[in-house]
Write a protein that holds these residues in place. Structure first.
Motif, PDB file in Angstrom:
ATOM      1  N   MET A   1      17.414 -17.243  16.611  1.00 14.75           N
ATOM      2  CA  MET A   1      16.088 -17.576  16.141  1.00 14.75           C
ATOM      3  C   MET A   1      15.436 -18.517  17.157  1.00 14.75           C
ATOM      4  SD  MET A   1      14.911 -19.392  12.579  1.00 14.75           S
ATOM      5  CE  MET A   1      15.804 -20.892  12.791  1.00 14.75           C
ATOM      6  N   THR A   2      14.268 -18.124  17.626  1.00 14.77           N
ATOM      7  CA  THR A   2      13.522 -18.918  18.592  1.00 14.77           C
ATOM      8  C   THR A   2      12.530 -19.805  17.857  1.00 14.77           C
ATOM      9  OG1 THR A   2      13.697 -17.115  20.177  1.00 14.77           O
ATOM     10  CG2 THR A   2      12.032 -18.772  20.607  1.00 14.77           C
ATOM     11  N   PRO A   3      12.483 -21.092  18.162  1.00 16.88           N
ATOM     12  CA  PRO A   3      11.505 -21.961  17.506  1.00 16.88           C
ATOM     13  C   PRO A   3      10.073 -21.582  17.900  1.00 16.88           C
ATOM     14  CG  PRO A   3      13.047 -23.250  18.852  1.00 16.88           C
ATOM     15  CD  PRO A   3      13.336 -21.809  19.078  1.00 16.88           C
ATOM     16  N   ILE A   4       9.153 -21.862  17.007  1.00 12.71           N
ATOM     17  CA  ILE A   4       7.744 -21.576  17.250  1.00 12.71           C
ATOM     18  C   ILE A   4       7.078 -22.850  17.767  1.00 12.71           C
ATOM     19  CG2 ILE A   4       5.605 -20.903  16.121  1.00 12.71           C
ATOM     20  CD1 ILE A   4       7.173 -18.916  14.636  1.00 12.71           C
ATOM     21  N   LYS A   5       6.215 -22.703  18.775  1.00  8.78           N
ATOM     22  CA  LYS A   5       5.496 -23.855  19.327  1.00  8.78           C
ATOM     23  C   LYS A   5       4.590 -24.466  18.264  1.00  8.78           C
ATOM     24  CE  LYS A   5       4.880 -21.276  23.419  1.00  8.78           C
ATOM     25  NZ  LYS A   5       3.854 -20.671  24.232  1.00  8.78           N
ATOM     26  N   CYS A   6       4.498 -25.766  18.265  1.00 11.51           N
ATOM     27  CA  CYS A   6       3.647 -26.474  17.303  1.00 11.51           C
ATOM     28  C   CYS A   6       2.207 -25.972  17.345  1.00 11.51           C
ATOM     29  CB  CYS A   6       3.682 -27.973  17.556  1.00 11.51           C
ATOM     30  SG  CYS A   6       5.259 -28.732  17.153  1.00 11.51           S
ATOM     31  N   ASN A  43      14.596 -17.558   2.315  1.00 10.33           N
ATOM     32  CA  ASN A  43      16.010 -17.734   2.621  1.00 10.33           C
ATOM     33  C   ASN A  43      16.492 -16.481   3.344  1.00 10.33           C
ATOM     34  OD1 ASN A  43      18.661 -18.421   2.734  1.00 10.33           O
ATOM     35  ND2 ASN A  43      18.949 -18.597   0.531  1.00 10.33           N
ATOM     36  N   VAL A  44      16.910 -16.629   4.590  1.00 13.13           N
ATOM     37  CA  VAL A  44      17.423 -15.509   5.379  1.00 13.13           C
ATOM     38  C   VAL A  44      18.835 -15.856   5.810  1.00 13.13           C
ATOM     39  CG1 VAL A  44      17.113 -14.111   7.458  1.00 13.13           C
ATOM     40  CG2 VAL A  44      15.109 -14.921   6.198  1.00 13.13           C
ATOM     41  N   GLU A  45      19.790 -15.115   5.300  1.00  9.98           N
ATOM     42  CA  GLU A  45      21.202 -15.330   5.618  1.00  9.98           C
ATOM     43  C   GLU A  45      21.607 -16.781   5.408  1.00  9.98           C
ATOM     44  OE1 GLU A  45      21.910 -13.754   9.525  1.00  9.98           O
ATOM     45  OE2 GLU A  45      21.339 -11.729   8.913  1.00  9.98           O
ATOM     46  N   GLY A  46      21.159 -17.354   4.303  1.00 13.25           N
ATOM     47  CA  GLY A  46      21.533 -18.711   3.944  1.00 13.25           C
ATOM     48  C   GLY A  46      20.760 -19.801   4.672  1.00 13.25           C
ATOM     49  N   LYS A  47      19.765 -19.418   5.468  1.00 15.54           N
ATOM     50  CA  LYS A  47      18.973 -20.401   6.207  1.00 15.54           C
ATOM     51  C   LYS A  47      17.508 -20.315   5.783  1.00 15.54           C
ATOM     52  CE  LYS A  47      21.956 -20.418  10.215  1.00 15.54           C
ATOM     53  NZ  LYS A  47      22.092 -20.203  11.634  1.00 15.54           N
ATOM     54  N   LYS A  48      16.890 -21.474   5.635  1.00  9.32           N
ATOM     55  CA  LYS A  48      15.486 -21.564   5.253  1.00  9.32           C
ATOM     56  C   LYS A  48      14.614 -21.278   6.475  1.00  9.32           C
ATOM     57  CE  LYS A  48      12.662 -25.202   3.332  1.00  9.32           C
ATOM     58  NZ  LYS A  48      12.686 -26.488   2.665  1.00  9.32           N
ATOM     59  N   GLN A  49      13.670 -20.325   6.323  1.00  8.64           N
ATOM     60  CA  GLN A  49      12.776 -19.980   7.417  1.00  8.64           C
ATOM     61  C   GLN A  49      11.334 -19.946   6.933  1.00  8.64           C
ATOM     62  OE1 GLN A  49      13.679 -16.523   9.705  1.00  8.64           O
ATOM     63  NE2 GLN A  49      15.831 -17.030   9.910  1.00  8.64           N
ATOM     64  N   GLU A  50      10.420 -20.272   7.833  1.00  9.26           N
ATOM     65  CA  GLU A  50       9.002 -20.189   7.499  1.00  9.26           C
ATOM     66  C   GLU A  50       8.545 -18.741   7.596  1.00  9.26           C
ATOM     67  OE1 GLU A  50       6.644 -23.982   8.689  1.00  9.26           O
ATOM     68  OE2 GLU A  50       7.995 -23.422  10.335  1.00  9.26           O
ATOM     69  N   GLN A  60       0.393  -3.302  -0.717  1.00  9.67           N
ATOM     70  CA  GLN A  60       1.759  -3.660  -1.082  1.00  9.67           C
ATOM     71  C   GLN A  60       2.073  -5.056  -0.547  1.00  9.67           C
ATOM     72  OE1 GLN A  60       3.710  -1.699  -3.158  1.00  9.67           O
ATOM     73  NE2 GLN A  60       1.721  -0.669  -3.272  1.00  9.67           N
ATOM     74  N   PRO A  61       2.833  -5.860  -1.309  1.00  7.41           N
ATOM     75  CA  PRO A  61       3.146  -7.225  -0.857  1.00  7.41           C
ATOM     76  C   PRO A  61       3.993  -7.240   0.413  1.00  7.41           C
ATOM     77  CG  PRO A  61       4.078  -6.775  -3.046  1.00  7.41           C
ATOM     78  CD  PRO A  61       3.404  -5.536  -2.594  1.00  7.41           C
ATOM     79  N   LEU A  62       3.697  -8.209   1.262  1.00  6.65           N
ATOM     80  CA  LEU A  62       4.446  -8.421   2.504  1.00  6.65           C
ATOM     81  C   LEU A  62       4.898  -9.870   2.588  1.00  6.65           C
ATOM     82  CD1 LEU A  62       2.084  -6.805   5.175  1.00  6.65           C
ATOM     83  CD2 LEU A  62       4.320  -5.959   4.505  1.00  6.65           C
ATOM     84  N   VAL A  63       6.097 -10.077   3.051  1.00  9.97           N
ATOM     85  CA  VAL A  63       6.594 -11.408   3.400  1.00  9.97           C
ATOM     86  C   VAL A  63       7.317 -11.238   4.725  1.00  9.97           C
ATOM     87  CG1 VAL A  63       8.057 -13.348   2.752  1.00  9.97           C
ATOM     88  CG2 VAL A  63       6.878 -12.046   0.976  1.00  9.97           C
ATOM     89  N   ILE A  64       6.797 -11.900   5.760  1.00 10.75           N
ATOM     90  CA  ILE A  64       7.339 -11.747   7.111  1.00 10.75           C
ATOM     91  C   ILE A  64       7.738 -13.118   7.654  1.00 10.75           C
ATOM     92  CG2 ILE A  64       6.870 -10.937   9.457  1.00 10.75           C
ATOM     93  CD1 ILE A  64       6.662  -8.677   7.417  1.00 10.75           C
ATOM     94  N   ALA A  65       8.995 -13.248   8.053  1.00 10.58           N
ATOM     95  CA  ALA A  65       9.462 -14.498   8.673  1.00 10.58           C
ATOM     96  C   ALA A  65       8.756 -14.682  10.013  1.00 10.58           C
ATOM     97  CB  ALA A  65      10.969 -14.458   8.878  1.00 10.58           C
ATOM     98  N   LEU A  66       8.281 -15.882  10.295  1.00 12.79           N
ATOM     99  CA  LEU A  66       7.611 -16.152  11.562  1.00 12.79           C
ATOM    100  C   LEU A  66       8.537 -15.867  12.746  1.00 12.79           C
ATOM    101  CD1 LEU A  66       5.583 -19.420  10.852  1.00 12.79           C
ATOM    102  CD2 LEU A  66       4.815 -17.048  10.708  1.00 12.79           C
ATOM    103  N   SER A  67       9.808 -16.098  12.572  1.00 10.05           N
ATOM    104  CA  SER A  67      10.767 -15.857  13.654  1.00 10.05           C
ATOM    105  C   SER A  67      10.945 -14.373  13.959  1.00 10.05           C
ATOM    106  CB  SER A  67      12.116 -16.483  13.317  1.00 10.05           C
ATOM    107  OG  SER A  67      12.640 -15.906  12.142  1.00 10.05           O
TER     108      SER A  67
END
Length: 88
Positions: A1-6, A43-50, A60-67
C-alpha cells in the motif's frame, strides 16, 4: 500500500463535495466511472484504509479504497481540476 500525498486529499475532498463524475483507473487495471460524495474508512485484510463512497453509472453503490486508485480523470465539465495521479 502506497501512502497518499497530503496535497492529494484536498482534491479527493473537492471531488466528493462537488460530486464530480470521474473515471478511476485502479491498481488492478480496471476502470470505474461514478460520482462520489463522501470519504470513509473501510477494513481491508484487517487494516483500516481510507476510501470514497458513491454510485456508478447504473446507480449502484461504490466503495473504493484510495490505495486502489492509480489515477482519476474528472469528466464533469468546468471542474476545478481534470485529473489526479495518486501513484507516481
Amino acid at each position: 500500500m502506497t501512502p497518499i500525498k497530503c496535497s492529494d486529499y484536498d482534491f479527493i475532498e473537492i471531488l466528493c463535495m462537488k460530486q464530480y463524475e470521474v473515471k478511476l483507473m485502479l491498481v488492478s487495471s480496471n476502470e470505474i466511472q461514478g460520482r462520489f460524495n463522501t470519504t470513509c474508512y473501510i477494513n481491508v485484510e484487517g487494516k483500516k484504509q481510507e476510501a470514497i463512497k458513491g454510485i456508478d453509472k447504473q446507480q449502484q453503490p461504490l466503495v473504493i479504497a484510495l490505495s486502489d486508485i492509480v489515477r482519476l480523470d474528472v469528466l464533469t465539465p468546468n471542474a476545478l481540476f481534470s485529473h489526479l495521479s495518486l501513484i507516481d
